[in-house]
Design an enzyme around this catalytic site. Structure first.
Site, PDB file in Angstrom:
ATOM      1  N   HIS A  48     -43.226  27.229 -51.120  1.00  0.00           N
ATOM      2  CA  HIS A  48     -44.245  27.617 -52.269  1.00  0.00           C
ATOM      3  C   HIS A  48     -45.968  26.925 -52.010  1.00  0.00           C
ATOM      4  CE1 HIS A  48     -43.306  23.725 -52.549  1.00  0.00           C
ATOM      5  NE2 HIS A  48     -41.491  23.667 -53.397  1.00  0.00           N
ATOM      6  N   ASP A  87     -38.248  28.577 -57.954  1.00  0.00           N
ATOM      7  CA  ASP A  87     -37.985  27.518 -57.644  1.00  0.00           C
ATOM      8  C   ASP A  87     -37.148  26.977 -58.994  1.00  0.00           C
ATOM      9  OD1 ASP A  87     -37.794  25.062 -56.707  1.00  0.00           O
ATOM     10  OD2 ASP A  87     -40.070  24.594 -56.508  1.00  0.00           O
TER      11      ASP A  87
HETATM   12 ZN   LIG Z   1     -37.811  24.294 -54.668  1.00  0.00          ZN
END
Ligand SMILES: [Zn+2]
Length: 384
Positions: free
Chosen positions: A213, A271
């Site tokens: 991320h 996520d």
């Molecule tokens: Zn994660």
């Protein structure tokens, strides 16, 4: 209800292929696969006014439907997998969170069985080898340096199903661990890191290939301290994960990454934690309590963002309608690129004949209307 289509022609849709979008295109499904030509007696489904795109591939996902991949039972994991399938994710990697090493090893053993059964595409270890300065929603007391022998323990526990390990490569043992992962064909992902620009370059040279991320849980890009973001964006060997839920990233930050890295180097991820596809309320992320309000998950203690409640159909729609990324580019970053990273592009990630019939039907406004996995409707489109 969902049923197997032995021979089905999806006709009249805009079909997104690696070579571009075909207007009034056709996708032929034969059993579990995409076929090259129509068979006799095929059923035709009229999808005019719709898009047909490849099934989504999520390489970073902690759960959904109220169930956790990180701490749940096998049954819980299947609940989470189903919840994401209903939102178009036909291939999913299960991500763990920081925990005791013995616990992680046991969880990995269980997850590896689901990989063998083709319910999961692999295991991603996020933590415990991450930086206490950038721990996000991970338990500080359980963090540890990425000692290669400890990394090795998790790989062994995963019995060949580990696909990715997120680590703060600037910590002692970080670079050696990146090398170890690269040697074993496991993705070394730079993330939850406090690394400098130079330290990040060193990690990439050692074999790191993914940015966990991008932007989140790492230092910001400063003009004298460019940090990991500049190093990860500029290097062609890196694919950058982006969480496109409208909370983790400003649209301009997402667009900047697309423009700078190019769509072939972006992987849209969720996520997601348990609350994805399950609604607001109280949840857990590993050992930590989380409250989800208006779809935003935060730690009860400290208020850190604790994963997302995102599903990839929403990430897709946002990318096209809010962020103005071209549809072909979104398809690459949500299906083809992550499939390639996992070494699965010969099976999934595009609508080429011979591949698994994993596909998503979207309406003209990019709302999800259908999901097929291996020739079977998970969500059957009600059209025509
Ligand atoms: Zn994660």
């Amino acid at each position: 209800m969902a049923g197997r289509a032995d021979s089905t022609v999806l006709a009249g849709a805009r079909v997104v292929l690696p070579t571009g979008t075909v207007e009034n295109g056709r996708v032929i499904v034969e059993g579990t696969r995409i076929a090259g030509s129509t068979q006799e007696g095929a059923r035709t489904v009229d999808l005019s006014g719709h898009w047909v795109v490849p099934g989504f591939v999520d390489i970073h996902n902690h759960g959904g439907g109220g169930a956790s991949f990180a701490t749940g039972t096998a049954e819980d994991v299947l609940t989470g997998v189903r919840a994401h399938r209903e939102h178009g994710t036909t291939t999913v990697v299960a991500s763990t969170v920081t925990g005791e090493m013995d616990f992680l090893a046991r969880q990995a053993g269980m997850l590896s069985e689901l990989v063998e059964q083709s319910e999961l595409a692999g295991i991603h270890f996020e933590g415990p080898f991450i930086s206490p300065c950038r721990k996000g929603a991970h338990s500080e007391g359980l963090l540890r340096d990425p000692d290669p022998s400890e990394v090795r323990k998790l790989l062994d526990a995963a019995r060949g199903s580990a696909r990715m390990v997120t680590l703060a490569t600037e910590l002692p043992g970080g670079i050696e661990s990146v090398r170890l992962l690269a040697e074993h064909g496991v993705i070394a992902a730079v993330g939850h890191t406090d690394a400098t620009y130079e330290q990040t370059v060193e990690a990439i040279d050692a074999g790191a290939t993914v940015a966990t991320h991008l932007y989140n849980a790492m230092p910001v890009l400063g003009h004298r301290t460019p940090g990991p973001i500049a190093a990860l964006l500029e290097d062609e060997r890196i694919t950058v994960e982006l969480i496109n839920d409208g909370t983790h990233l400003h649209p301009a930050a997402l667009q900047f990454a697309y423009h700078h890295a190019g769509a072939d180097r972006v992987a849209l991820i969720t996520d997601a934690m348990d609350a994805a596809g399950a609604g607001d309320g109280h949840y857990e992320l590993g050992p930590l309590a989380v409250e989800v309000k208006d779809g935003v998950a935060r730690l009860v203690e400290g208020g850190s963002i604790a994963g997302s409640t995102l599903t990839l159909d929403t990430a897709f729609r946002r990318a096209v309608t809010v962020d103005r990324i071209p549809v072909d580019d979104v398809v690459r970053s949500i299906s083809a690129n992550p499939a390639r990273l996992l070494g699965l592009y010969d099976r999934v990630g595009s609508l080429d004949p011979g591949k698994d019939a994993d596909l998503v039907v979207l309406d003209a406004d990019f709302a999800l209307k259908g999901v097929m996995r291996r020739g079977e409707w998970i969500v059957e489109p009600r059209v025509g």
